[in-house]
Write a protein that holds these residues in place. Structure first.
Motif, PDB file in Angstrom:
ATOM      1  N   THR A  32       0.814  -1.213   0.000  1.00  0.00           N
ATOM      2  CA  THR A  32       0.000   0.000   0.000  1.00  0.00           C
ATOM      3  C   THR A  32       0.847   1.262   0.000  1.00  0.00           C
ATOM      4  OG1 THR A  32      -0.172  -0.023   2.412  1.00  0.00           O
ATOM      5  CG2 THR A  32      -1.928  -1.115   1.188  1.00  0.00           C
ATOM      6  N   ALA A  33       0.288   2.289  -0.632  1.00  0.00           N
ATOM      7  CA  ALA A  33       0.843   3.639  -0.604  1.00  0.00           C
ATOM      8  C   ALA A  33      -0.325   4.585  -0.357  1.00  0.00           C
ATOM      9  CB  ALA A  33       1.536   3.973  -1.918  1.00  0.00           C
ATOM     10  N   PHE A  34      -0.086   5.655   0.388  1.00  0.00           N
ATOM     11  CA  PHE A  34      -1.139   6.577   0.799  1.00  0.00           C
ATOM     12  C   PHE A  34      -1.534   7.563  -0.298  1.00  0.00           C
ATOM     13  CE2 PHE A  34      -2.559  10.412   3.187  1.00  0.00           C
ATOM     14  CZ  PHE A  34      -3.648   9.853   3.841  1.00  0.00           C
ATOM     15  N   ASN A  35      -0.637   7.809  -1.250  1.00  0.00           N
ATOM     16  CA  ASN A  35      -0.923   8.736  -2.347  1.00  0.00           C
ATOM     17  C   ASN A  35       0.034   8.445  -3.503  1.00  0.00           C
ATOM     18  OD1 ASN A  35       1.572  10.312  -1.969  1.00  0.00           O
ATOM     19  ND2 ASN A  35       0.585  11.063  -0.117  1.00  0.00           N
ATOM     20  N   GLY A  36      -0.116   9.187  -4.590  1.00  0.00           N
ATOM     21  CA  GLY A  36       0.713   8.963  -5.769  1.00  0.00           C
ATOM     22  C   GLY A  36       2.196   9.160  -5.532  1.00  0.00           C
ATOM     23  N   GLU A  37       2.551  10.147  -4.721  1.00  0.00           N
ATOM     24  CA  GLU A  37       3.974  10.382  -4.423  1.00  0.00           C
ATOM     25  C   GLU A  37       4.588   9.195  -3.703  1.00  0.00           C
ATOM     26  OE1 GLU A  37       4.958  14.058  -2.494  1.00  0.00           O
ATOM     27  OE2 GLU A  37       3.978  15.251  -4.038  1.00  0.00           O
ATOM     28  N   GLU A  38       3.886   8.671  -2.703  1.00  0.00           N
ATOM     29  CA  GLU A  38       4.395   7.502  -1.984  1.00  0.00           C
ATOM     30  C   GLU A  38       4.537   6.300  -2.923  1.00  0.00           C
ATOM     31  OE1 GLU A  38       2.409   6.290   1.573  1.00  0.00           O
ATOM     32  OE2 GLU A  38       2.675   8.237   2.542  1.00  0.00           O
ATOM     33  N   ALA A  39       3.586   6.140  -3.831  1.00  0.00           N
ATOM     34  CA  ALA A  39       3.650   5.028  -4.782  1.00  0.00           C
ATOM     35  C   ALA A  39       4.870   5.163  -5.689  1.00  0.00           C
ATOM     36  CB  ALA A  39       2.370   4.962  -5.600  1.00  0.00           C
ATOM     37  N   LEU A  40       5.125   6.370  -6.183  1.00  0.00           N
ATOM     38  CA  LEU A  40       6.314   6.579  -7.021  1.00  0.00           C
ATOM     39  C   LEU A  40       7.590   6.366  -6.221  1.00  0.00           C
ATOM     40  CD1 LEU A  40       5.283   9.607  -9.250  1.00  0.00           C
ATOM     41  CD2 LEU A  40       5.628   7.228  -9.968  1.00  0.00           C
ATOM     42  N   PRO A  56       5.100  -4.698  -9.140  1.00  0.00           N
ATOM     43  CA  PRO A  56       3.756  -5.253  -8.915  1.00  0.00           C
ATOM     44  C   PRO A  56       3.132  -5.668 -10.239  1.00  0.00           C
ATOM     45  CG  PRO A  56       3.782  -2.876  -8.522  1.00  0.00           C
ATOM     46  CD  PRO A  56       5.194  -3.292  -8.762  1.00  0.00           C
ATOM     47  N   GLU A  57       2.352  -6.728 -10.190  1.00  0.00           N
ATOM     48  CA  GLU A  57       1.688  -7.203 -11.406  1.00  0.00           C
ATOM     49  C   GLU A  57       0.501  -6.334 -11.769  1.00  0.00           C
ATOM     50  OE1 GLU A  57       0.882 -11.377 -11.536  1.00  0.00           O
ATOM     51  OE2 GLU A  57       2.860 -11.839 -10.734  1.00  0.00           O
ATOM     52  N   VAL A  58      -0.082  -5.683 -10.778  1.00  0.00           N
ATOM     53  CA  VAL A  58      -1.254  -4.827 -10.974  1.00  0.00           C
ATOM     54  C   VAL A  58      -1.163  -3.672  -9.981  1.00  0.00           C
ATOM     55  CG1 VAL A  58      -3.774  -4.702 -10.722  1.00  0.00           C
ATOM     56  CG2 VAL A  58      -2.745  -6.721 -11.746  1.00  0.00           C
ATOM     57  N   ILE A  59      -1.647  -2.505 -10.401  1.00  0.00           N
ATOM     58  CA  ILE A  59      -1.789  -1.366  -9.497  1.00  0.00           C
ATOM     59  C   ILE A  59      -3.275  -1.044  -9.392  1.00  0.00           C
ATOM     60  CG2 ILE A  59      -1.327   1.093  -9.129  1.00  0.00           C
ATOM     61  CD1 ILE A  59       1.362   0.656 -10.580  1.00  0.00           C
ATOM     62  N   LEU A  60      -3.767  -0.951  -8.160  1.00  0.00           N
ATOM     63  CA  LEU A  60      -5.127  -0.493  -7.882  1.00  0.00           C
ATOM     64  C   LEU A  60      -5.008   0.958  -7.433  1.00  0.00           C
ATOM     65  CD1 LEU A  60      -6.427  -3.560  -5.840  1.00  0.00           C
ATOM     66  CD2 LEU A  60      -6.652  -3.111  -8.297  1.00  0.00           C
ATOM     67  N   LEU A  61      -5.653   1.858  -8.127  1.00  0.00           N
ATOM     68  CA  LEU A  61      -5.391   3.281  -7.953  1.00  0.00           C
ATOM     69  C   LEU A  61      -6.658   4.077  -7.676  1.00  0.00           C
ATOM     70  CD1 LEU A  61      -3.355   5.662  -8.243  1.00  0.00           C
ATOM     71  CD2 LEU A  61      -3.862   5.624 -10.699  1.00  0.00           C
ATOM     72  N   ASP A  62      -6.667   4.750  -6.526  1.00  0.00           N
ATOM     73  CA  ASP A  62      -7.724   5.703  -6.206  1.00  0.00           C
ATOM     74  C   ASP A  62      -7.465   6.973  -7.015  1.00  0.00           C
ATOM     75  OD1 ASP A  62      -9.824   7.037  -4.940  1.00  0.00           O
ATOM     76  OD2 ASP A  62      -8.654   7.508  -3.153  1.00  0.00           O
ATOM     77  N   LEU A  63      -8.517   7.708  -7.327  1.00  0.00           N
ATOM     78  CA  LEU A  63      -8.339   8.961  -8.063  1.00  0.00           C
ATOM     79  C   LEU A  63      -8.154  10.162  -7.145  1.00  0.00           C
ATOM     80  CD1 LEU A  63     -10.875   8.789 -11.036  1.00  0.00           C
ATOM     81  CD2 LEU A  63      -8.410   8.428 -11.057  1.00  0.00           C
ATOM     82  N   ASN A  64      -8.952  10.252  -6.089  1.00  0.00           N
ATOM     83  CA  ASN A  64      -8.970  11.443  -5.245  1.00  0.00           C
ATOM     84  C   ASN A  64      -8.131  11.221  -3.996  1.00  0.00           C
ATOM     85  OD1 ASN A  64     -10.841  12.795  -6.978  1.00  0.00           O
ATOM     86  ND2 ASN A  64     -12.398  11.418  -6.183  1.00  0.00           N
ATOM     87  N   MET A  65      -6.889  11.731  -4.050  1.00  0.00           N
ATOM     88  CA  MET A  65      -5.951  11.581  -2.931  1.00  0.00           C
ATOM     89  C   MET A  65      -5.210  12.896  -2.722  1.00  0.00           C
ATOM     90  SD  MET A  65      -4.223   7.922  -3.878  1.00  0.00           S
ATOM     91  CE  MET A  65      -3.801   8.453  -5.536  1.00  0.00           C
ATOM     92  N   PRO A  66      -4.660  13.096  -1.531  1.00  0.00           N
ATOM     93  CA  PRO A  66      -3.862  14.297  -1.280  1.00  0.00           C
ATOM     94  C   PRO A  66      -2.496  14.207  -1.963  1.00  0.00           C
ATOM     95  CG  PRO A  66      -3.822  12.867   0.637  1.00  0.00           C
ATOM     96  CD  PRO A  66      -4.784  12.242  -0.348  1.00  0.00           C
ATOM     97  N   ARG A  67      -1.839  15.338  -2.086  1.00  0.00           N
ATOM     98  CA  ARG A  67      -0.476  15.492  -2.591  1.00  0.00           C
ATOM     99  C   ARG A  67      -0.331  15.171  -4.066  1.00  0.00           C
ATOM    100  NH1 ARG A  67       3.687  13.082   1.554  1.00  0.00           N
ATOM    101  NH2 ARG A  67       5.108  14.242   0.230  1.00  0.00           N
ATOM    102  N   MET A  68      -0.656  13.975  -4.493  1.00  0.00           N
ATOM    103  CA  MET A  68      -0.625  13.615  -5.908  1.00  0.00           C
ATOM    104  C   MET A  68      -1.808  12.695  -6.166  1.00  0.00           C
ATOM    105  SD  MET A  68       2.191  11.506  -8.175  1.00  0.00           S
ATOM    106  CE  MET A  68       3.328  12.844  -8.515  1.00  0.00           C
ATOM    107  N   ASN A  69      -2.756  13.166  -6.970  1.00  0.00           N
ATOM    108  CA  ASN A  69      -3.956  12.368  -7.202  1.00  0.00           C
ATOM    109  C   ASN A  69      -3.690  11.238  -8.203  1.00  0.00           C
ATOM    110  OD1 ASN A  69      -4.446  13.223  -9.921  1.00  0.00           O
ATOM    111  ND2 ASN A  69      -5.432  15.075  -9.166  1.00  0.00           N
ATOM    112  N   GLY A  70      -4.711  10.440  -8.453  1.00  0.00           N
ATOM    113  CA  GLY A  70      -4.549   9.273  -9.300  1.00  0.00           C
ATOM    114  C   GLY A  70      -4.180   9.590 -10.738  1.00  0.00           C
TER     115      GLY A  70
END
Length: 136
Positions: A32-40, A56-70
Motif C-alpha cells: 500500500t501507498a497513501f498517495n501517488g507520491e508515496e507510490a512513485l 507489482p503485477e497490478v496497481i489499484l489506484l484511487d483517483l482522489n488523494m492528497p499530494r498527488m492524485n490518481g
C-alpha cells in the motif's frame, strides 16, 4: 512473491480490499501507498525506500488523494518506460464521466466503483477482469 500495489488514502477502503483479497485467496502480497507520491517513491526507490522488485503485477489506484492524485500518478507512471505496461485498475467513488475518460486516455485496464468487492461491484466486468488477472 507476486504483488499488487494499492494506492489509496482511505484506511477503510484499504481494509475492504484486504478482506476481498483474503476472501478470494488472491495469491499476491498487497502493498500500500497513501498517495501517488508515496507510490512513485516505492516504485523508484526514492526518499529512502527500496525500489519494489519485482514490480507489482497490478496497481489499484484511487483517483482522489492528497499530494498527488490518481491521474497525476498515472501520467507519471505511463511516462516511465519501466512502468508503462503495468496494468492499472482505477478504484474510486467518482462516477464522473470526465474522470473515467481521463483514466481511459491513460490506458487503464478497468474502472471499478468502490468499495472493491468482487461479488457486488457495479462494474462487475472490470472487477472480474481484475480477479482473473490476479488468480492466473
Amino acid at each position: 512473491m507476486r504483488s499488487v500495489l494499492l494506492v489509496e488514502d482511505d484506511i477503510f477502503d484499504t481494509m475492504t480490499a484486504e478482506k476481498s483479497f483474503a476472501k478470494f485467496n488472491v495469491p499476491h502480497q498487497l502493498l500500500t501507498a497513501f498517495n501517488g507520491e508515496e507510490a512513485l517513491d516505492l516504485l523508484l526507490g526514492r526518499n529512502g525506500a527500496e525500489p519494489l522488485r519485482p514490480l507489482p503485477e497490478v496497481i489499484l489506484l484511487d483517483l482522489n488523494m492528497p499530494r498527488m492524485n490518481g491521474i497525476e500518478f498515472l501520467t507519471e507512471l505511463r511516462a516511465h518506460p519501466d512502468f508503462h505496461d503495468i496494468p492499472v485498475f482505477i478504484t474510486t467513488t467518482s462516477g464522473m464521466d470526465v474522470d473515467r475518460l481521463n483514466a481511459e486516455e491513460l490506458g487503464v485496464s478497468g474502472y471499478i466503483m468502490k468499495p472493491l468487492d468482487f461479488e457486488t461491484s457495479s462494474d462487475l466486468s472490470d472487477s472480474l477482469s481484475l480477479l482473473e488477472k490476479l488468480l492466473n
